[in-house]
Design a protein around this motif. Structure first.
Motif, short mmCIF file in Angstrom:
data_model
loop_
_atom_site.label_atom_id
_atom_site.label_comp_id
_atom_site.label_asym_id
_atom_site.label_seq_id
_atom_site.Cartn_x
_atom_site.Cartn_y
_atom_site.Cartn_z
N MET A 87 0.81 -1.21 0.00
CA MET A 87 0.00 0.00 0.00
C MET A 87 0.85 1.27 0.00
SD MET A 87 -3.17 0.73 2.46
CE MET A 87 -3.75 2.36 2.75
N PHE A 88 1.96 1.26 0.73
CA PHE A 88 2.78 2.47 0.84
C PHE A 88 4.14 2.33 0.16
CE2 PHE A 88 -0.14 2.89 4.46
CZ PHE A 88 -0.66 4.15 4.18
N LYS A 89 4.30 1.38 -0.74
CA LYS A 89 5.63 1.16 -1.32
C LYS A 89 6.10 2.31 -2.21
CE LYS A 89 4.22 -1.76 -5.20
NZ LYS A 89 4.29 -3.11 -5.73
N SER A 90 5.16 3.10 -2.74
CA SER A 90 5.55 4.20 -3.61
C SER A 90 5.62 5.53 -2.87
CB SER A 90 4.56 4.32 -4.78
OG SER A 90 3.27 4.66 -4.29
N GLY A 91 5.44 5.52 -1.56
CA GLY A 91 5.46 6.76 -0.79
C GLY A 91 4.06 7.24 -0.48
N SER A 92 3.26 7.44 -1.52
CA SER A 92 1.86 7.82 -1.29
C SER A 92 1.00 6.56 -1.36
CB SER A 92 1.40 8.83 -2.34
OG SER A 92 1.51 8.29 -3.63
N PRO A 93 -0.07 6.52 -0.58
CA PRO A 93 -0.86 5.29 -0.50
C PRO A 93 -1.59 4.95 -1.81
CG PRO A 93 -1.90 7.03 0.78
CD PRO A 93 -0.59 7.56 0.30
#
Length: 143
Positions: A87-93
């Motif tokens: 869910m948060f791997k890209s920084g934003s959810p």
């Protein structure tokens, strides 16, 4: 009409075995690098720890040893994996599992949560130990 409910106990054991086997394969890939999965090539310590849990507790699930506690810990690990690793791997959810790649983590989370409540079924080390110790094997056994 054919009732499949008579197969429920054996299918619970089969479900536990397959869930454990699938988690075990992730642990083997993360820890022993087999099969070679590029995503697991150089993993940080947190992912290595997750792999160790999947390896040991996945094997325990396969044979039905300490099923309830093993499944409960794995359920929590999979919830953590979904939120932190997907869910948060890209920084934003990214909320949709289809978009963040977390479908398997959610499914493992709830499969293990179910197994933590249902137990390992009649074909398990837990059931064998319970039988040898003379504990009851009814609906409330092991609770």
């Amino acid at each position: 009409m054919i009732s499949l409910s008579r197969f429920q106990p054996a299918l619970l054991s089969l479900f536990r075995f397959i869930t454990g086997l699938l988690l075990l394969q992730y642990g083997i890939a993360k820890i022993f690098k087999f099969p070679v999965v590029p995503y697991f090539a150089d993993i940080p310590p947190l992912i290595w720890t997750a792999g160790a849990l999947e390896l040991v507790l996945g094997a325990a699930l396969m044979i039905g040893l300490f099923t309830r506690i093993s499944a409960f810990v794995l359920s929590g690990e999979m919830a953590f994996a979904y939120f932190m690793g997907h869910m948060f791997k890209s920084g934003s959810p990214v909320f949709l599992p289809l978009l963040n790649g977390g479908t398997a983590a959610i499914l493992f989370c709830f499969a293990c949560l179910y197994l933590s409540a249902a137990g390992g079924g009649p074909i398990s080390v837990d059931a064998l130990v319970r039988k040898e110790s003379g504990e009851p094997s009814g609906a409330l056994a092991g609770r």
